[in-house]
Design a protein around this motif. Structure first.
Motif, short mmCIF file in Angstrom:
data_model
loop_
_atom_site.label_atom_id
_atom_site.label_comp_id
_atom_site.label_asym_id
_atom_site.label_seq_id
_atom_site.Cartn_x
_atom_site.Cartn_y
_atom_site.Cartn_z
N ALA A 51 0.82 -1.21 0.00
CA ALA A 51 0.00 0.00 0.00
C ALA A 51 0.86 1.26 0.00
N GLU A 52 0.36 2.30 -0.66
CA GLU A 52 1.08 3.57 -0.72
C GLU A 52 1.26 4.17 0.68
N ARG A 53 0.24 4.04 1.50
CA ARG A 53 0.31 4.49 2.90
C ARG A 53 -0.01 3.28 3.79
N PRO A 54 0.96 2.38 3.98
CA PRO A 54 0.68 1.14 4.69
C PRO A 54 0.35 1.35 6.17
N ARG A 55 -0.52 0.49 6.66
CA ARG A 55 -0.84 0.41 8.08
C ARG A 55 -0.53 -1.01 8.52
N VAL A 56 0.00 -1.16 9.71
CA VAL A 56 0.32 -2.49 10.22
C VAL A 56 -0.97 -3.29 10.34
N PHE A 57 -0.94 -4.53 9.86
CA PHE A 57 -2.12 -5.40 9.90
C PHE A 57 -1.79 -6.67 10.68
N HIS A 58 -2.84 -7.31 11.16
CA HIS A 58 -2.73 -8.58 11.88
C HIS A 58 -3.84 -9.48 11.36
#
Length: 162
Positions: A137-144
């Motif tokens: 993603a261009e603006r990644p967010r940490v995922f679980h």
């Protein structure tokens, strides 16, 4: 749950348009044979996940990680060849030094356009297509996430960000 702890890393080119992937073409008995994948492997008993990711990138690609970010975690119950549970820490390697190896004992290293990976133009585990948009993603967010497997196939995919 008992699980094999692993790392999975995606090494980005300087312009962020390509990632270094391994084409698993060295061992026909490899469960990943013919697929493209990120780099990584099992954590050693004496290392933390960042040290394990750095070691795997050095061993598999000959590169030193200068900057890496946690993209997320994934629980893969039933993923192993014999139904073992795996738990993976997924990383983005955005700065590195060294010259990438051409291959390693598992296969050939290939710079692959992120666009092709996301478009499904690269042979890979069908299940990877669920989480790779989060990694790239261009603006990644940490995922679980959790992705249960049975008989070599993902049964479902669920994740949270935060």
């Amino acid at each position: 749950m008992q699980a094999i702890i692993a790392t999975l890393g995606y090494v980005f080119s300087a312009d962020q348009r390509e990632i270094l992937m391994i084409r698993r073409d060295a061992r026909p008995d490899d469960v990943h044979f013919g697929y493209y994948n990120g780099l990584g492997g099992k954590l050693e008993p004496d290392e933390d996940v960042v040290s394990g990711m750095r070691r795997e990138i050095l061993e598999e690609a000959g590169l030193t990680c200068d900057a890496l970010d946690l993209a997320g975690t994934i629980s893969w119950p039933g993923f192993g060849r014999n139904g073992e549970n795996w738990f993976g820490f997924v990383f983005r390697i955005t700065a590195w030094s060294g010259t990438p190896l051409a291959s390693n004992p598992e296969g050939t290293l290939v710079w692959t356009p992120v666009e092709d990976v996301l478009a499904g133009a690269v042979p890979m585990w069908e299940s990877d297509r669920h989480f790779l948009p989060l990694v790239f993603a261009e603006r990644p967010r940490v995922f679980h996430g959790v992705m249960p497997f049975a008989a070599g196939r993902a049964l479902s995919w669920d994740y949270r960000t935060g």
